[in-house]
Design an enzyme around this catalytic site. Sequence first.
Site, PDB file in Angstrom:
ATOM      1  N   LYS A 177     -12.862   1.611  16.072  1.00  0.00           N
ATOM      2  CA  LYS A 177     -11.610   0.855  15.926  1.00  0.00           C
ATOM      3  C   LYS A 177     -10.890   0.719  17.258  1.00  0.00           C
ATOM      4  CE  LYS A 177      -9.900   0.990  11.817  1.00  0.00           C
ATOM      5  NZ  LYS A 177      -9.260   1.488  10.595  1.00  0.00           N
TER       6      LYS A 177
ATOM      7  N   LYS B 278       7.695 -17.414 -10.694  1.00  0.00           N
ATOM      8  CA  LYS B 278       6.910 -16.320 -11.277  1.00  0.00           C
ATOM      9  C   LYS B 278       5.708 -16.895 -12.037  1.00  0.00           C
ATOM     10  CE  LYS B 278       7.181 -12.456 -14.414  1.00  0.00           C
ATOM     11  NZ  LYS B 278       7.896 -11.859 -15.531  1.00  0.00           N
TER      12      LYS B 278
ATOM     13  N   LYS C 231      -9.938  -2.897  18.666  1.00  0.00           N
ATOM     14  CA  LYS C 231      -8.544  -3.304  18.877  1.00  0.00           C
ATOM     15  C   LYS C 231      -8.235  -3.494  20.357  1.00  0.00           C
ATOM     16  CE  LYS C 231      -7.312  -2.442  14.479  1.00  0.00           C
ATOM     17  NZ  LYS C 231      -6.521  -3.232  13.538  1.00  0.00           N
TER      18      LYS C 231
ATOM     19  N   ASN D 143       0.844  -1.194   0.000  1.00  0.00           N
ATOM     20  CA  ASN D 143       0.000   0.000   0.000  1.00  0.00           C
ATOM     21  C   ASN D 143       0.879   1.244   0.000  1.00  0.00           C
ATOM     22  OD1 ASN D 143       0.532   0.795   2.861  1.00  0.00           O
ATOM     23  ND2 ASN D 143      -0.386  -1.218   3.224  1.00  0.00           N
TER      24      ASN D 143
ATOM     25  N   ILE E  48      -1.808  -7.364  14.335  1.00  0.00           N
ATOM     26  CA  ILE E  48      -0.647  -7.255  15.231  1.00  0.00           C
ATOM     27  C   ILE E  48      -1.011  -6.462  16.482  1.00  0.00           C
ATOM     28  CG2 ILE E  48       1.723  -6.384  15.403  1.00  0.00           C
ATOM     29  CD1 ILE E  48       1.871  -6.833  12.303  1.00  0.00           C
TER      30      ILE E  48
HETATM   31  N1  CTP Z   1      -2.969  -3.114  12.511  1.00  0.00           N
HETATM   32  C1  CTP Z   1      -2.178  -4.166  12.877  1.00  0.00           C
HETATM   33  N2  CTP Z   1      -2.272  -5.349  12.220  1.00  0.00           N
HETATM   34  C2  CTP Z   1      -3.145  -5.505  11.203  1.00  0.00           C
HETATM   35  C3  CTP Z   1      -3.960  -4.421  10.807  1.00  0.00           C
HETATM   36  C4  CTP Z   1      -3.848  -3.240  11.475  1.00  0.00           C
HETATM   37  O1  CTP Z   1      -1.375  -4.020  13.816  1.00  0.00           O
HETATM   38  N3  CTP Z   1      -3.214  -6.656  10.572  1.00  0.00           N
HETATM   39  C5  CTP Z   1      -2.877  -1.853  13.261  1.00  0.00           C
HETATM   40  C6  CTP Z   1      -2.335  -0.687  12.482  1.00  0.00           C
HETATM   41  O2  CTP Z   1      -0.934  -0.586  12.632  1.00  0.00           O
HETATM   42  C7  CTP Z   1      -3.067   0.475  13.123  1.00  0.00           C
HETATM   43  C8  CTP Z   1      -4.397  -0.095  13.483  1.00  0.00           C
HETATM   44  O3  CTP Z   1      -4.191  -1.494  13.598  1.00  0.00           O
HETATM   45  O4  CTP Z   1      -2.459   0.871  14.322  1.00  0.00           O
HETATM   46  C9  CTP Z   1      -5.531   0.191  12.522  1.00  0.00           C
HETATM   47  O5  CTP Z   1      -5.237  -0.296  11.280  1.00  0.00           O
HETATM   48  P1  CTP Z   1      -6.279  -0.215  10.066  1.00  0.00           P
HETATM   49  O6  CTP Z   1      -5.679  -0.962   8.923  1.00  0.00           O
HETATM   50  O7  CTP Z   1      -6.676   1.170   9.826  1.00  0.00           O
HETATM   51  O8  CTP Z   1      -7.482  -0.980  10.669  1.00  0.00           O
HETATM   52  P2  CTP Z   1      -8.160  -2.276  10.251  1.00  0.00           P
HETATM   53  O9  CTP Z   1      -8.302  -3.089  11.466  1.00  0.00           O
HETATM   54  O10 CTP Z   1      -7.478  -2.909   9.115  1.00  0.00           O
HETATM   55  O11 CTP Z   1      -9.613  -1.778   9.849  1.00  0.00           O
HETATM   56  P3  CTP Z   1     -10.221  -1.344   8.423  1.00  0.00           P
HETATM   57  O12 CTP Z   1      -9.364  -1.957   7.340  1.00  0.00           O
HETATM   58  O13 CTP Z   1     -11.577  -1.874   8.482  1.00  0.00           O
HETATM   59  O14 CTP Z   1     -10.203   0.137   8.403  1.00  0.00           O
END
Ligand code: CTP
Length: 404
Positions: free
Chosen positions: A346, A292, A350, A213, A312
């Site tokens: 969120k 590949k 989390k 990304n 994580i």
């Molecule tokens: N994060 C993480 N591990 C993942 C996804 C996210 O540790 N697999 C952590 C990111 O580092 C950030 C927070 O969770 O601190 C939010 O990440 P985000 O990608 O915005 O949230 P998602 O849980 O993926 O929610 P969504 O995609 O629905 O917005």
Amino acid sequence: MKDLAGKHIVLGLTGGIACYKSAELCRLMIKAGATVQVVMTAAAEHFMTAVSMQALSQRPVALSQWDAREANNMAHINLSRAADACLIAPCSADFIAKLAQGQSDDLLSLMCLARPVDQVPLLLAPAMNREMWAHPATQRNLAQVAADGAVVLGVGVGEQACGETGDGRMLEPHELLDDLIAFFQPKVLAGQRVLITAGPTYEAIDPVRGITNLSSGKMGFAIARAAREAGADVTLVAGPVSLPTPRGVQRIDVRSASNMLSAVTLHAPEARVFIATAAVADWRPDVASEQKIKKDGSGQTPALRFVENPDILATLAQSARARSGDLYCVGFAAESHDLLANAQAKRLRKGVPLLVGNIGPATFGQDDNALLLVEEQGTEEFARDSKLALARRLIASIADRIRD
Ligand code: CTP
């Protein structure tokens, strides 16, 4: 606001080839907002002219304790009383020996001895040949000057002007600048260990392709720098980004979310604070092809199947709760809309005390950002600013919260 705005620095040059780097250092300090008064020893004048340093600092260079143009004829007193810090760069082995002994037969050593020790910090950037650096006399003198209150900034490793390779090079101008800026930051996280994730993750499809990304890692790297400036021991687990490692930060490079989880799990037990800024890929291909994937000419696209990556942040927050540990977990949320509602949801999902929201498309790759801190008690907005300024504010807020 520039990082050294309002600071008056005495920059002392002693005899060493690294004097050429001090010209750049002087420029960088002035660009960072400081006023700089250069003082040079006679030995330094063999390597750099006072004219160059005057042009760069825009002030006459102080060279002698006998300069009758000082109204009171006490340059050594006047110089140090006006300073927020004295930085000796380069600081030769000979000058360190003089400081250790309290010798004061030239303007710079006289000024160091005459400075009010509690009010005017003395920072030293040693520069010398590796044998001189390793010599017990130098190490003994360094220990003595440190015991007397000087801050020894360390040395670089590498090729030396004499053709030898090893320890003893003066740090680069930008490193010295960062160390000086860090020196002035309040040490609100002294002695704390902080673990940070930053950047994107890369999930391989085959040996040459993958999904990732647009996260640049800049916010996470700024937070790592700010935490280090605040006195913390910082471990930065970084996805694939090409940013320089902030000074004094331990960096662990990883690629996938699984790699990131392993690295974080290893370091979490010692950490007091965990800040998850990484934009972890939500999914990865269920199997990464070892070879590949080739077009076969039929127009058929490969059937990719995805599995969800481990979360994580949620994993760490949960295991900290399970251990009744005192790991303070901070999440980030990059949203495209409804920042407050999404960030609040969120935070609960989390299971973390603090979640920092930002608008993803407006911040990815940029040098500035705006933050919304969301916790149980309410919210706080940090208006748009540089990522480093926001990082420093965030670190100060986190330090307040873990002190309570
Ligand atoms: N994060 C993480 N591990 C993942 C996804 C996210 O540790 N697999 C952590 C990111 O580092 C950030 C927070 O969770 O601190 C939010 O990440 P985000 O990608 O915005 O949230 P998602 O849980 O993926 O929610 P969504 O995609 O629905 O917005």
